[in-house]
Design a protein around this motif. Sequence first.
Motif, PDB file in Angstrom:
ATOM      1  N   UNK A  23       0.859  -1.174   0.000  1.00 43.51           N
ATOM      2  CA  UNK A  23       0.000   0.000   0.000  1.00 43.51           C
ATOM      3  C   UNK A  23       0.895   1.224   0.000  1.00 43.51           C
ATOM      4  N   UNK A  24       0.519   2.215  -0.759  1.00 39.14           N
ATOM      5  CA  UNK A  24       1.270   3.467  -0.789  1.00 39.14           C
ATOM      6  C   UNK A  24       0.286   4.596  -0.503  1.00 39.14           C
ATOM      7  N   UNK A  25       0.579   5.368   0.539  1.00 39.57           N
ATOM      8  CA  UNK A  25      -0.246   6.518   0.898  1.00 39.57           C
ATOM      9  C   UNK A  25       0.541   7.772   0.532  1.00 39.57           C
ATOM     10  N   UNK A  26      -0.078   8.635  -0.249  1.00 37.30           N
ATOM     11  CA  UNK A  26       0.611   9.807  -0.780  1.00 37.30           C
ATOM     12  C   UNK A  26      -0.127  11.076  -0.355  1.00 37.30           C
ATOM     13  N   UNK A  62      -2.861  15.729   3.305  1.00 37.81           N
ATOM     14  CA  UNK A  62      -1.537  16.235   3.646  1.00 37.81           C
ATOM     15  C   UNK A  62      -0.721  15.207   4.386  1.00 37.81           C
ATOM     16  N   UNK A  63       0.494  15.571   4.733  1.00 38.88           N
ATOM     17  CA  UNK A  63       1.390  14.631   5.415  1.00 38.88           C
ATOM     18  C   UNK A  63       0.869  14.227   6.788  1.00 38.88           C
ATOM     19  N   UNK A  82       3.408  -0.860   4.019  1.00 41.41           N
ATOM     20  CA  UNK A  82       2.803   0.403   3.618  1.00 41.41           C
ATOM     21  C   UNK A  82       3.888   1.473   3.552  1.00 41.41           C
ATOM     22  N   UNK A  83       3.912   2.196   2.453  1.00 40.63           N
ATOM     23  CA  UNK A  83       4.831   3.310   2.284  1.00 40.63           C
ATOM     24  C   UNK A  83       4.071   4.603   2.496  1.00 40.63           C
ATOM     25  N   UNK A  84       4.610   5.482   3.321  1.00 35.33           N
ATOM     26  CA  UNK A  84       4.018   6.793   3.568  1.00 35.33           C
ATOM     27  C   UNK A  84       4.877   7.824   2.860  1.00 35.33           C
ATOM     28  N   UNK A  85       4.319   8.501   1.860  1.00 31.97           N
ATOM     29  CA  UNK A  85       5.077   9.442   1.046  1.00 31.97           C
ATOM     30  C   UNK A  85       4.497  10.841   1.176  1.00 31.97           C
ATOM     31  N   UNK A  86       5.324  11.760   1.640  1.00 33.44           N
ATOM     32  CA  UNK A  86       4.874  13.128   1.820  1.00 33.44           C
ATOM     33  C   UNK A  86       6.039  14.094   1.742  1.00 33.44           C
TER      34      UNK A  86
END
Length: 169
Positions: A23-26, A62-63, A82-86
């Motif tokens: 999962x990638x959350x952007x 947002x982040x 899960x990758x958290x990208x911000x």
Amino acid sequence: MATKDLSQYDTKSVPSAEKMRFGIVVAEWNLEVTSALAEGAVNTLKKHGASDENIKVKFVPGSFELPLGAQYFAEMDNIDAVLLLGCVIQGETRHFDFICDGVTKGTVDLNLKFNKPFVFGVLTTNTQQQALDRAGGKHGNKGDEAAVTAIKMVDLKQQFRKKAKRAGF
């Protein structure tokens, strides 16, 4: 201060991601930067064998919202990491500090609560240019680094599970 190229790594040291689910959350805030991070992450996961079906991308405003978006992924049984990208860019107020602290603590808490990798791929820079330099610019792409970290951490967990199974645990 020297910064390494975030996209440079020993590809032989990265296990196959063929059977892994991500999962990638952007964050939508600073979308020029975060979409480049997401593109780097997806491309790197695919480069190491992950299929389109095993990569899910979702956006949050947002982040600060990244940890909750990541928790939604964690509650799905079919996600291995899960990758958290911000991207949070320093401004004139302490807002930067509060956002960065919240996202960092939220990410650590998720790792421990769900016993699965949550990878912190949030740029915390002083300027927009520094962020762009780390989102596919002269310092590579933090999204690539986050993807490699996710693959390696899923593999590590799988190794521990195999060892425990052989030992009868």
